[in-house]
Design a protein around this motif. Structure first.
Motif, mmCIF file in Angstrom:
data_model
loop_
_atom_site.group_PDB
_atom_site.id
_atom_site.type_symbol
_atom_site.label_atom_id
_atom_site.label_comp_id
_atom_site.label_asym_id
_atom_site.label_seq_id
_atom_site.Cartn_x
_atom_site.Cartn_y
_atom_site.Cartn_z
ATOM 1 N N GLU A 1 0.812 -1.217 0.000
ATOM 2 C CA GLU A 1 0.000 0.000 0.000
ATOM 3 C C GLU A 1 0.850 1.274 0.000
ATOM 4 O OE1 GLU A 1 -3.893 -1.633 2.410
ATOM 5 O OE2 GLU A 1 -2.124 -1.037 3.583
ATOM 6 N N THR A 2 2.162 1.116 -0.063
ATOM 7 C CA THR A 2 3.045 2.279 0.039
ATOM 8 C C THR A 2 3.767 2.551 -1.276
ATOM 9 O OG1 THR A 2 4.931 0.973 0.814
ATOM 10 C CG2 THR A 2 3.435 1.843 2.491
ATOM 11 N N ASP A 3 4.291 3.776 -1.381
ATOM 12 C CA ASP A 3 5.096 4.151 -2.540
ATOM 13 C C ASP A 3 6.573 3.909 -2.235
ATOM 14 O OD1 ASP A 3 5.893 6.275 -0.890
ATOM 15 O OD2 ASP A 3 4.621 7.740 -1.906
ATOM 16 N N ALA A 4 7.452 4.363 -3.101
ATOM 17 C CA ALA A 4 8.887 4.121 -2.942
ATOM 18 C C ALA A 4 9.454 4.757 -1.670
ATOM 19 C CB ALA A 4 9.642 4.636 -4.162
ATOM 20 N N GLN A 5 8.771 5.765 -1.133
ATOM 21 C CA GLN A 5 9.218 6.422 0.089
ATOM 22 C C GLN A 5 8.625 5.779 1.349
ATOM 23 O OE1 GLN A 5 7.973 8.340 -2.669
ATOM 24 N NE2 GLN A 5 10.115 8.244 -3.304
ATOM 25 N N HIS B 1 -0.116 5.124 -0.220
ATOM 26 C CA HIS B 1 -0.636 5.726 -1.448
ATOM 27 C C HIS B 1 -2.006 6.332 -1.180
ATOM 28 C CE1 HIS B 1 -2.349 5.859 -5.522
ATOM 29 N NE2 HIS B 1 -1.093 6.017 -5.900
ATOM 30 N N HIS B 2 -2.288 7.454 -1.817
ATOM 31 C CA HIS B 2 -3.537 8.169 -1.541
ATOM 32 C C HIS B 2 -4.789 7.325 -1.793
ATOM 33 C CE1 HIS B 2 -2.891 8.970 -5.848
ATOM 34 N NE2 HIS B 2 -4.204 9.017 -5.912
ATOM 35 N N ARG C 1 2.620 5.558 7.151
ATOM 36 C CA ARG C 1 3.791 4.851 6.640
ATOM 37 C C ARG C 1 3.666 3.341 6.844
ATOM 38 N NH1 ARG C 1 5.682 9.869 7.963
ATOM 39 N NH2 ARG C 1 7.211 10.739 6.518
#
Length: 136
Positions: free
Chosen positions: A15-19, A23-24, A70
């Motif tokens: 559910e997360t991006d590269a950072q 994700h929205h 996060r």
């Protein structure tokens, strides 16, 4: 706004991006998780609606992002059904991490006949159960 119902979700890696930030779009999934669990408390919830030939269609959705969530955060997703009128109903949500507001939002829905997709009133049993839950 008073929220009498909440469920927990844990931010998954997928559910997360590269950072490592959620994700929205996943906030709408968390809203749905809370909404389905909220409804499950009443006479079988969403599966009971479907058994009665009723679908609950989503008409609109909004999210305001306040702080990033996060990977591996445990979040409380609060839900309340603030309005039931005719075929329509609305949910409001708060997403918190340890008491910090992460996001808030709402979704609007309408009950429809599963065969014709024409609007149909929210069943009396569900309207009464939501009213009782929200007034306590």
């Amino acid at each position: 706004m008073d929220f009498g119902f909440a469920t927990e979700v844990k931010v998954r890696f997928a559910e997360t991006d590269a950072q490592g930030i959620a994700h929205h779009a996943v906030y709408l999934v968390w809203f749905e998780v809370a909404r389905i669990e909220y409804l499950a408390r009443f006479r079988g919830g969403y599966p009971e609606l479907q058994a009665e030939g009723i679908e609950a269609l989503t008409l609109e959705a909004s999210v305001r992002y306040r702080a990033p969530a996060r990977f591996e955060d445990t979040l409380a997703v609060h839900a309340r059904c603030g309005e039931v009128r005719g075929a329509r109903f609305r949910f409001d949500y708060l997403v918190e991490r340890g008491g910090q507001l992460i996001a808030d939002g709402s979704t609007g829905h309408a009950c429809a006949d599963a065969r014709t997709l024409r609007p149909t009133r929210v069943p009396d049993w569900l309207s009464a159960a939501v009213s009782a839950a929200e007034s306590s």
